[in-house]
Structure formats: structure tokens, C-alpha cells
Enzyme design. Sequence first.
Site, PDB file in Angstrom:
ATOM      1  N   ARG A  39       0.821  -1.218   0.000  1.00  0.00           N
ATOM      2  CA  ARG A  39       0.000   0.000   0.000  1.00  0.00           C
ATOM      3  C   ARG A  39       0.852   1.265   0.000  1.00  0.00           C
ATOM      4  NH1 ARG A  39      -4.680  -2.421   3.853  1.00  0.00           N
ATOM      5  NH2 ARG A  39      -6.056  -3.043   2.160  1.00  0.00           N
ATOM      6  N   LYS A 200     -18.128 -17.378   0.775  1.00  0.00           N
ATOM      7  CA  LYS A 200     -19.510 -17.299   1.245  1.00  0.00           C
ATOM      8  C   LYS A 200     -20.445 -16.515   0.345  1.00  0.00           C
ATOM      9  CE  LYS A 200     -18.681 -17.357   6.236  1.00  0.00           C
ATOM     10  NZ  LYS A 200     -18.554 -16.366   7.309  1.00  0.00           N
ATOM     11  N   GLY A 351      -9.012  -9.465  -1.712  1.00  0.00           N
ATOM     12  CA  GLY A 351      -7.720  -9.782  -1.115  1.00  0.00           C
ATOM     13  C   GLY A 351      -7.197 -11.144  -1.531  1.00  0.00           C
ATOM     14  N   GLY A 374     -13.814  -3.987  -0.106  1.00  0.00           N
ATOM     15  CA  GLY A 374     -15.249  -3.680  -0.026  1.00  0.00           C
ATOM     16  C   GLY A 374     -15.654  -2.530  -0.931  1.00  0.00           C
TER      17      GLY A 374
END
Length: 393
Positions: A39, A200, A351, A374
Site C-alpha cells: 500500500r 460465502k 484480497g 469492499g
Amino acid sequence: MAIVGLSELLARGVRGRRVLVRADLNVPLADGEVRDDTRIRASVPTLRRLLASGARVAVVSHLGRPKGAPRPELSLRPVAPRLAELLGSGVSFCEACIGPEAGDAIDRLGDGELVLLENLRFHAGEEQNDPDFAKALSESVDVFVNDAFGTAHRAHASTVGVTNYIAETAAGDLLESEIEHLRAVREPVRPLMVVLGGAKVSDKLAVLEALAPHADVLAIGGAMSYSFMAAKGEPTGTSLIESDRIEDARRVMSAAEESGRKLLLPTDHVVADRLEAGVPTQVVREIPAGSMGLDIGPETAERYAGEIASARTFFWNGPMGVFEIPEFAEGTRRVARAAAETAAMTVVGGGDSLAAVNQMGVGDRITHLSTGGGASLEYVQGLELPGIAALER
Ligand code: ADP
Ligand code: MG
């Protein structure tokens, strides 16, 4: 109103002007050292361009979850030497991000110099988007540049609040590149092929619902495909099923059908008795009772790869199997290879998905690796991100 990009800002002239840059320097630390500088590296281009143009740069970021109080182990201080190394120029560090101490540190900057301010989330006002905190952040600066796409889906003081007090705002290169490529998924050159996988249904339900009627082809893999198979009454053995999501899976399938879109599910599977490296595996069409689906099978992988090859836009989030274990990594590898070889514009987000394409050695053959997590998923759903909307005002 269109967002001002960095080039436009630099063309107006920034020499001697004090620029507050909201970066994403939320890196993992271990024993007070930066463990992964991805980052920091990603933030360098925007900072370098500003410095080269003579701006006086104050950088702010969050790190970890200090929950509104100072936590020495979550200080941004260890980031400063790493940032200096990558920029190839001096970086000073200030133990405050607001108040007279921060103001003095910014006043001391010469043209083309940079100060890194302390963790924004040491103040509760940051996540609360508190107007007083936002005002304090904007006190000693003239221009605001947001380059932290990963927090653009949050209305915080440093992403939204500050824009009420700093008239001149711009998007950094990282933010601009994310917007440009993710917009190309929202408004695609068709056909648009989407592959969604991962652990999920519940994590990805919103994106499944948004993309099922939008993508020309939506292919599903990973553990969540078993909830879809369960919804169709197909045997799933001991595979991970979210029984409370089967109805949602059914709804996603009807949404695709009603819009005349194609939704693909695996037709063969790599199964084993348990999730473990070295266990005997089998390729099956029908999952036997007592077996667990841990990867898409070769026929499914080939079918998905074929769709990727003929797409003009491709978006991928979520591995096709437990790619961390070699026995269950083939499906993900096949999709990664197809993504690398297609002529389509390709965007990969998430990720684990980024880890997977890098593990497969094709990261540099993907058009855009979206690091937004997100925020990326919210953007491709067509949601308005508060941090971006604030730059549009
Ligand atoms: P991303 O981080 O890219 O959004 P997710 O976090 O949703 O992806 O999913 C990644 C995880 O899903 C990986 O750890 C992978 O092992 C797991 N996974 C994928 N397929 C299966 C499966 N069939 N059974 C169990 N876990 C799976
Ligand atoms: Mg993940």
C-alpha cells in the site's frame, strides 16, 4: 460535476501550496516494522508527482482499528522511513494529525517537502465524520487530494468531512485509476463476463444480486457454488453450505433468468474427504455423500475459460477453490490463465483473489488489480461511494 484529476490540479499549479493527501497506508506491522509495503508503494506515484511540482504535502491515513484513542503500537511512525526510501526523498513524521503541532509541522515544509501525520483513527471524530475534526484537519492546508480508494465507501472526516472546508479537491492517481477501471465494469464493452467465487454467498450476496442481471455471463465457483447447487436440489455432500442463503441463491438465479442473462454453475468438482493438504482427491460430476467440494473440476474450468476468452470485459472476484492448497488450486489457476490470455479488459478484485493471481504469476497481465476490497465491490454494484461523491461536489 466531474472529478478533478491530479494532472488537472498540477496544471493549475501547486508550487508552494499546502496539499492534504488522504492516502491508504494501512499496512500490516510486526514488531514495529512494516511487514508488507504494497500500500505504501501504491501511494508513491501521486505523492511523487505532487512533490515534483513543488507542493508542500501533508499525508494522512488510518492504520488498524485504534477505535478513537491513541495506541502506540498503531502509530504510523514506522511507515515514514519506508515511505522516504520509496520516494527517494526525506519524510518527516508528526505525532499529531490536527492541532498546533500538526500546523507547525506543515508550516515548516518547504516546496517539494512532505510530512506524514499520525493515525487519523486515534480520534473518534474520524470515523464519526465529526465536523469539528474535519475542520481541524483542513485548518493548515489549501488543497485536498483523496487517493485512498479503499476507504471511499466510508463517510469519514478525512474522506468526506474535509471537503466541506477545503474548496479545491482532486482525486489521486490511484483513486482515479480504480474509478476508471471499475466504471468500465459498470458500463462495459459487451460481452461482460463475471466470475464470482470465494467462501460465502453472504459475503458476496449484494454483488451477486447486482451483477446477475448486468453481466452477459455470470459464472460461479468456490464454496458459494454449493449453496447454488443446493438451491437446484443437486447433491453437495459435506461441502460448505449456507442453508440460510439458499433462498438468496435461488433469487439470484431467477434475476439472471428474467434478464435473459447466462448464469453458469460448476458441472464437475474436485472432492476430498476433508480439507487438508495431501488428502486423496477425485474429480466427480455428482458429489458423493461424505465428500467435500474443494475446487471446480477441469471441465468447468475449461468452460469458464472459454467464456473469458470470448468476453470483451472481464471481472473476477473470489477464488474457484481452496487455492492455498495445491490439490485444490487448479480451477483458480485455469481462470487466472484465461484472464491473462484474453483480449478483454480484465479487472480482478478481492484480497484472496489478488493473492491468487499473484501466486499464479499472472498479476502483471491483468489490466487492473483492484485493491479496494469492499469499496471495489460496492462500486461495481453501481452504489455511490461517499468519498467519490464528495469529490464530485
Ligand atoms: P476475496 O478475498 O478474493 O474476496 P473470499 O475471501 O471471498 O475471496 O474467498 C477466499 C477464500 O475462499 C479462500 O480462503 C478459499 O480457500 C476459500 N474457498 C474457495 N473455495 C472453497 C471451497 N470449495 N471450500 C472451502 N473454502 C473455499
Ligand atoms: Mg478474502
